[in-house]
Design an enzyme around this catalytic site. Structure first.
Site, PDB file in Angstrom:
ATOM      1  N   CYS A 142      -4.908   1.898  10.259  1.00  0.00           N
ATOM      2  CA  CYS A 142      -3.721   1.110  10.593  1.00  0.00           C
ATOM      3  C   CYS A 142      -3.485   1.151  12.111  1.00  0.00           C
ATOM      4  O   CYS A 142      -4.330   0.716  12.866  1.00  0.00           O
ATOM      5  CB  CYS A 142      -2.515   1.567   9.790  1.00  0.00           C
ATOM      6  SG  CYS A 142      -1.199   0.301   9.744  1.00  0.00           S
ATOM      7  N   LYS A 163       7.270  -8.946   8.195  1.00  0.00           N
ATOM      8  CA  LYS A 163       6.399  -7.822   7.872  1.00  0.00           C
ATOM      9  C   LYS A 163       5.381  -8.208   6.801  1.00  0.00           C
ATOM     10  O   LYS A 163       5.732  -8.831   5.787  1.00  0.00           O
ATOM     11  CB  LYS A 163       7.239  -6.641   7.384  1.00  0.00           C
ATOM     12  CG  LYS A 163       6.454  -5.364   7.147  1.00  0.00           C
ATOM     13  CD  LYS A 163       7.378  -4.227   6.738  1.00  0.00           C
ATOM     14  CE  LYS A 163       6.613  -2.911   6.599  1.00  0.00           C
ATOM     15  NZ  LYS A 163       7.507  -1.785   6.232  1.00  0.00           N
ATOM     16  N   SER A 192       1.205  -2.719   4.957  1.00  0.00           N
ATOM     17  CA  SER A 192       2.567  -2.438   5.407  1.00  0.00           C
ATOM     18  C   SER A 192       2.555  -2.364   6.930  1.00  0.00           C
ATOM     19  O   SER A 192       2.346  -1.307   7.512  1.00  0.00           O
ATOM     20  CB  SER A 192       3.075  -1.124   4.802  1.00  0.00           C
ATOM     21  OG  SER A 192       4.376  -0.830   5.260  1.00  0.00           O
ATOM     22  N   HIS A 235      -3.946   0.071   4.035  1.00  0.00           N
ATOM     23  CA  HIS A 235      -3.701   1.435   3.551  1.00  0.00           C
ATOM     24  C   HIS A 235      -4.297   1.718   2.172  1.00  0.00           C
ATOM     25  O   HIS A 235      -3.566   1.910   1.193  1.00  0.00           O
ATOM     26  CB  HIS A 235      -2.202   1.710   3.525  1.00  0.00           C
ATOM     27  CG  HIS A 235      -1.580   1.805   4.881  1.00  0.00           C
ATOM     28  ND1 HIS A 235      -1.717   2.908   5.692  1.00  0.00           N
ATOM     29  CD2 HIS A 235      -0.815   0.919   5.565  1.00  0.00           C
ATOM     30  CE1 HIS A 235      -1.062   2.710   6.824  1.00  0.00           C
ATOM     31  NE2 HIS A 235      -0.514   1.514   6.782  1.00  0.00           N
ATOM     32  N   GLU A 237      -5.337   4.472   1.367  1.00  0.00           N
ATOM     33  CA  GLU A 237      -4.978   5.860   1.049  1.00  0.00           C
ATOM     34  C   GLU A 237      -3.615   5.993   0.384  1.00  0.00           C
ATOM     35  O   GLU A 237      -3.269   7.073  -0.128  1.00  0.00           O
ATOM     36  CB  GLU A 237      -5.007   6.719   2.323  1.00  0.00           C
ATOM     37  CG  GLU A 237      -3.771   6.632   3.204  1.00  0.00           C
ATOM     38  CD  GLU A 237      -3.731   5.400   4.094  1.00  0.00           C
ATOM     39  OE1 GLU A 237      -2.754   5.262   4.852  1.00  0.00           O
ATOM     40  OE2 GLU A 237      -4.672   4.579   4.026  1.00  0.00           O
TER      41      GLU A 237
END
Length: 305
Positions: A142, A163, A192, A235, A237
């Protein structure tokens, strides 16, 4: 094979309960093999949550992993107990003499800042340069990936009007890549962020190769072979409820935020979110660990030569 972490690190109990193979330092010392040395430069405010997320992924491979937690030297976190930081984390300046098979550099919630306005930017640039002599393979995640690609290639991050928030389908653009071994033609990835990298600007840099991308939220995973690095802007993870935690936090704070797209069943935030990325997350990080194992020198000191 298990991941080797201190037995009193919170992730030890979390991963043990989940069935991930973990090993204490005493157990590892009795095995006559060389573990892979992986560093985690953790820039996230919720340190323990981030430790759990990445340890879960790199600890699921059949290799013994020795995980070292690293922090920026002067930056002090306000979200994690000082005792935890003191016991488990190494300031970068104290470990930069060491060699690592792999290094993960996490994201950080500072997207609104220009890179050179970040308080630890000078030291982070030192880290990026250090990876070229002391790390066999680096994974920027990110904001960490955006910072790395900017440092090495000048690719800029751009603010979004809204966003990018939710779970988005990404196309497999390089099926023959060893990092995408076992991947479907497309996959879901949690997103995100308030910024983006533009595909045209990445394509303009010789040697950069986009492996995963989305028509909705742009490039996701980029390989930089010359710098032995991967940059991922989303993301894999994340836990099942991480996007929910972020959404609930913003709602509670009165921050304008949309319900994360394609995350809750029927986009209803009263329902339990579904995890549709877990298998590809394990594939990606397992493939990264495997590539490190296949190519890193047996002698750690030979890394960088």
């Amino acid at each position: 094979m298990p991941i080797k972490i201190p037995s009193d690190l919170p992730a030890y109990d979390v991963l043990t309960r989940e069935g991930v193979m973990v090993m204490s330092e005493d157990q590892a010392a009795r095995q006559d093999i060389r573990p892979l040395h992986i560093g985690l430069l953790n820039l996230m405010p919720k340190k323990i949550q981030t430790e759990n997320q990445f340890a879960r992924l790199i600890g699921a491979t059949p290799l013994q992993i020795e995980l070292s937690l690293i922090r920026m030297t002067e930056h002090q976190t306000r979200n994690t107990a000082a005792e935890h930081m003191e016991e488990f984390y190494h300031p970068f300046q104290e470990i930069k003499h060491r060699k690592f098979d792999g290094l993960i550099i996490t994201g950080a919630p500072i997207e609104h800042l220009e890179f050179d306005k970040v308080t630890y930017w000078d030291e982070l640039r030192e880290v990026f340069a250090w990876t070229q002599s002391n790390v066999h393979s680096t994974f920027g995640v990110c904001w960490g990936g955006m910072a790395m690609i900017n440092h090495f290639h000048g690719v800029k991050k751009h603010m979004l009007n809204n966003k990018a928030f939710g779970c988005f389908r990404h196309r497999n653009l390089a099926p023959a890549s060893p990092y995408l071994r076992g991947f479907s033609d497309d996959c879901v990835v949690p997103v995100s962020r308030w910024t983006e990298m533009k595909q045209a600007e990445i394509d303009a840099v010789p040697g950069l190769r986009t492996l995963l991308g989305s028509d909705e939220v742009g490039p996701c995973l980029v390989e930089d072979a010359a710098h032995r690095a991967l940059y991922i802007f989303n993301h894999f993870e994340y836990d099942s409820d991480t996007l929910k935690q972020e959404y609930d936090r913003d709602v509670a704070a009165g921050t304008a935020i949309n319900v994360p797209i394609n995350y809750y069943p029927e986009n209803d935030p009263t329902k339990t979110p579904q995890n549709r990325w877990r298998s590809h997350a394990h594939l990606l990080y397992g493939n990264w660990i495997n590539e490190i194992y296949q190519t890193t020198p047996f002698d750690l000191e030979a890394i960088g030569h």
